[in-house]
Design a protein around this motif. Structure first.
Motif, mmCIF file in Angstrom:
data_model
loop_
_atom_site.group_PDB
_atom_site.id
_atom_site.type_symbol
_atom_site.label_atom_id
_atom_site.label_comp_id
_atom_site.label_asym_id
_atom_site.label_seq_id
_atom_site.Cartn_x
_atom_site.Cartn_y
_atom_site.Cartn_z
ATOM 1 N N GLU A 80 18.882 28.308 -18.281
ATOM 2 C CA GLU A 80 17.904 28.311 -17.185
ATOM 3 C C GLU A 80 17.406 29.737 -16.917
ATOM 4 N N ARG A 119 13.502 31.004 -17.158
ATOM 5 C CA ARG A 119 12.748 31.643 -16.060
ATOM 6 C C ARG A 119 12.073 32.918 -16.563
ATOM 7 N N ASP A 151 9.194 31.689 -18.568
ATOM 8 C CA ASP A 151 8.112 31.212 -17.688
ATOM 9 C C ASP A 151 7.222 32.375 -17.254
ATOM 10 N N MET A 172 15.524 22.039 -23.062
ATOM 11 C CA MET A 172 15.213 22.783 -21.832
ATOM 12 C C MET A 172 14.081 23.785 -22.066
ATOM 13 N N GLU A 202 20.380 25.589 -10.225
ATOM 14 C CA GLU A 202 20.568 24.444 -11.122
ATOM 15 C C GLU A 202 19.761 24.605 -12.404
ATOM 16 N N PRO A 203 20.338 24.222 -13.542
ATOM 17 C CA PRO A 203 19.546 24.214 -14.778
ATOM 18 C C PRO A 203 18.481 23.117 -14.721
ATOM 19 N N ARG A 204 17.322 23.386 -15.333
ATOM 20 C CA ARG A 204 16.267 22.380 -15.330
ATOM 21 C C ARG A 204 16.676 21.165 -16.158
ATOM 22 N N TYR A 205 16.103 20.056 -15.819
ATOM 23 C CA TYR A 205 16.449 18.794 -16.455
ATOM 24 C C TYR A 205 15.371 18.457 -17.477
ATOM 25 N N PRO A 206 15.699 18.361 -18.774
ATOM 26 C CA PRO A 206 14.639 18.118 -19.766
ATOM 27 C C PRO A 206 13.980 16.748 -19.578
ATOM 28 N N LYS A 207 12.664 16.722 -19.788
ATOM 29 C CA LYS A 207 11.945 15.446 -19.753
ATOM 30 C C LYS A 207 12.067 14.782 -21.130
ATOM 31 N N GLN A 260 10.295 16.426 -23.885
ATOM 32 C CA GLN A 260 10.912 17.668 -24.352
ATOM 33 C C GLN A 260 12.113 17.372 -25.248
#
Ligand SMILES: Cc1cc2nc3c(=O)[nH]c(=O)nc-3n(C[C@H](O)[C@H](O)[C@H](O)COP(=O)(O)OP(=O)(O)OC[C@H]3O[C@@H](n4cnc5c(N)ncnc54)[C@H](O)[C@@H]3O)c2cc1C
Ligand SMILES: Nc1ncnc2c1ncn2[C@@H]1O[C@H](COP(=O)(O)O)[C@@H](O)[C@H]1O
Lengths: 264, 320
Positions: free
Chosen positions: A48, A52, A55, A82, A189-194, A197
């Motif tokens: 994560e 960032r 990003d 991720m 929190e770590p992002r949740y992959p869609k 993804q």
């Protein structure tokens, strides 16, 4: 910039304590049947942290690196889902049962082989052995500075700036790149992959390297610490539950017991 | 020949911090030769005389050591270790020890056993016991390299206070490259009793449902002259400051009374409070793990139990 995130695959820690079992003869943990291993908690948070940075600066390349069994490909794929760009899987019979120095030797050799790495992110500690040494050892082996327990990591002008979490303080620490940073849960929190993804991650490149690819022999990986014994401690506390028909009765019973035991 | 045990002394407000006497105690009990200490910092030489129970205090006093940095402190510790030539080096599992031990060990061509709770010499070699897997397991390690470096969990060792002060030896030290720099620091302000020193700790967990749930926790802690603690779930949610977190990645406490309210008692939480003399659990789930470690328990909703307990304690205090 090229960031490497080191992610370890560990037994799921989120199981009831009663189902935690150890094979004392093999000195190994026996995961309960049907419970799949997972990326170590802080390592997903380290991914994560890398995302960032990416990003904020699109020209960031993120490599997810794991040393372990062939199944460690799953935690690499998770990091790629991720948003990581490429994976490196380090598997070899010579890598079984390494101590931390051996683990860091393999990881730092692979990082050197990648060549152009500006930042290495690890978890503050792996949630199996809870050691918290590998990040620092990688830094020593790369000749790079290390900053531990990050709650935020930003990169600008050839420098990394880290907010560190200490027991009674927060501090801001800067170091020149290349550097190693170990990440703590306070980062978030770590992002949740869609789903999309996850599907894209299946097509991303994962390079697999062994000892020969890294020019490592048994002598380079000799352990400095030996595991003599692994066991589950026995606890024999017996709780006395306060009886009572109402919370007031239960509370009075507790205070009475505390007075009898001369605790208040 | 390498001999004896060297401990890293830590100071708090200019005086030896509790971990220092705990390390000296652990070092003496190892019976592995003379016990010495290293004291690292800037303007710290005067505190050397207050470190007791050791034969020698190796002092590395240098302006470059005013602020903790991994680079400068590692160099200083290496210099002290090379002069002392110990067989065993002990540090606290503190913010300093956690950060320093692996780098120091690497520079000395050895390894560090982290967060140990028991130490023993067997056939002339250090064996350490440490919790692993979030506190679910214990691992015993021995060293295939020397010197043996270990960090010791706070409050896991009986302190040895008193005894005579050591001979002070100044270590020659010229700081090399220091690559990381501290540019800002904010210290968490705490009112009342310090969590680590408190004789009573009242901890709230995620089951309190929100920061407002802590009103009762604060009131009970205040009544009993204690401090407020929090689980990591609570700190992560931002309901309470990180400085109040108890556990594996938080603080280690060992009060006489530890009251855990709406805390499930995960092994990683218990790692920070299992040394408490009396754990009291309040939880609505009779199967909650916290009851396995507790001496006294109340099964019920904190919303009704906590006010009743506060009232009962007030009544008892008024009667006394
Ligand atoms: C490597 C690692 C390190 C960690 N380090 C730490 C650490 O240092 N400290 C720490 O605390 N955790 C730590 N954790 C997290 C730990 O595993 C748990 O997730 C955490 O302790 C759970 O917090 P909790 O008990 O407050 O919340 P929960 O597990 O959600 O428990 C809430 C409890 O409240 C009870 N409850 C709910 N409502 C009520 C009510 N109305 N009245 C009474 N009871 C109620 C429930 O029955 C439940 O038992 C760590 C985890 C990992 C993997
Ligand atoms: N086998 C491994 N593969 C990838 N990363 C690892 C491995 N072991 C340790 N690490 C990294 O180093 C960190 C600290 O591990 P440890 O020192 O074992 O607590 C972990 O959070 C990971 O980021």
């Amino acid at each position: 910039m090229h960031i490497v995130v080191c992610v370890k695959q560990v037994p799921d820690w989120d199981i009831p304590p009663a189902s935690f079992k150890v094979d004392e003869a093999a000195k190994k943990v026996v995961p309960p049947p049907g419970v799949a291993p997972v990326p170590s908690q802080f390592d997903a948070i380290a991914v994560e942290a890398a995302m960032r940075i990416k990003d904020a600066a699109a020209d960031t390349k993120v490599t997810i690196m794991s040393l372990g069994a062939a199944s460690a490909r799953d935690v690499i794929k998770h990091g790629l889902a991720m948003g990581g760009d490429e994976g490196v899987l380090l598997v070899d019979d010579a890598f079984n049962d390494l101590d931390s120095t051996g683990t860091a030797t393999v990881l730092s050799s692979a990082i050197k082989k990648l060549g152009d790495v500006g930042l290495v992110l690890t978890g503050r500690q792996a949630v199996d052995w809870d050691l918290g040494v590998t990040g620092t050892l990688i830094a020593e082996m790369l000749g790079a500075p290390v900053i531990t327990f990050a709650k935020s990591v930003t990169v600008a002008g050839g420098k990394v700036t880290v907010e560190r979490v200490l027991p009674d303080a927060f501090e801001t620490v800067e170091a020149p790149l290349p550097a190693v940073v170990t990440v703590s849960n306070e980062l978030g929190e770590p992002r949740y992959p869609k789903l999309q993804q996850i599907m894209a991650a299946a097509r991303k490149q994962v390079n697999q390297w062994g000892a020969a690819d890294l020019g490592l022999d048994a002598a380079a990986l000799a352990p400095r610490l030996t595991l003599e014994r692994l066991f589950v401690p026995v606890t024999d506390t017996k709780v006395e539950i306060m009886e009572g028909d109402t919370p007031e009765e239960q509370a009075d019973a507790l205070v009475r017991r505390l007075q009898e035991a001369k605790l208040i | 020949m390498a001999n004896g045990v060297l401990v890293l002394a830590e100071l708090a407000d200019g005086a030896p911090a509790p971990i220092t006497a705990e390390l000296v105690g652990a070092a003496q009990r190892l019976n592995a030769g003379p016990v010495s200490a290293m004291l690292i910092g800037s303007g710290v030489e005067g505190a050397a005389a207050r470190i007791t129970g050791v034969e020698t205090v190796y002092v590395v006093d240098n302006p470059a050591l005013a602020e903790y940095t991994n680079d400068a402190y590692t160099q200083a510790a290496v210099a002290a270790a090379q002069q002392a030539e110990p067989a065993v080096i002990l540090l606290g599992q503190t913010d300093t020890g956690r950060d320093l031990a692996p780098a120091l060990a690497y520079k000395l061509n050895t390894a560090a056993a982290m967060d140990t709770i028991a130490l023993e010499m067997k056939d002339g070699r250090l064996h350490t016991t440490r919790p692993a897997y979030g506190g679910n397991a214990r691992a015993v390690n021995s060293f295939a390299a020397a010197p043996a470096v270990a960090t010791v969990r706070p409050k896991s060792q009986d302190a040895v206070e008193g005894g005579s002060a050591g001979r002070v030896v100044k270590v020659d030290f010229a700081a090399g490259a220091v690559r990381s720099h501290v540019t800002a620091r904010t210290v968490a302000s705490s009112e009342g009793v310090r969590l680590e020193d408190a004789d009573v700790v009242v901890t709230g967990g995620r089951g309190l449902g929100g920061p407002e749930g802590f009103q009762g926790i604060e009131e009970l802690a205040h009544l009993l002259g204690g401090a407020v603690g929090a689980s990591r779930a609570v700190a992560d949610l931002g309901w309470r400051p990180v400085a109040e977190q108890v556990g594996l990645t938080g603080k280690v406490v060992s009060p006489t009374i530890y009251i855990a309210v709406a805390v499930s008692g995960a092994s990683q939480h218990m790692a920070g409070c299992s040394g408490s003399k009396n754990i009291i659990a309040i939880n609505k789930d009779p199967e909650a793990n916290i009851f396995k470690a507790a001496r006294f328990g109340i099964v019920g909703d904190y919303k009704t139990v906590l006010p009743a307990l506060i009232a009962a304690v007030k009544k008892a205090k008024a009667g006394a």
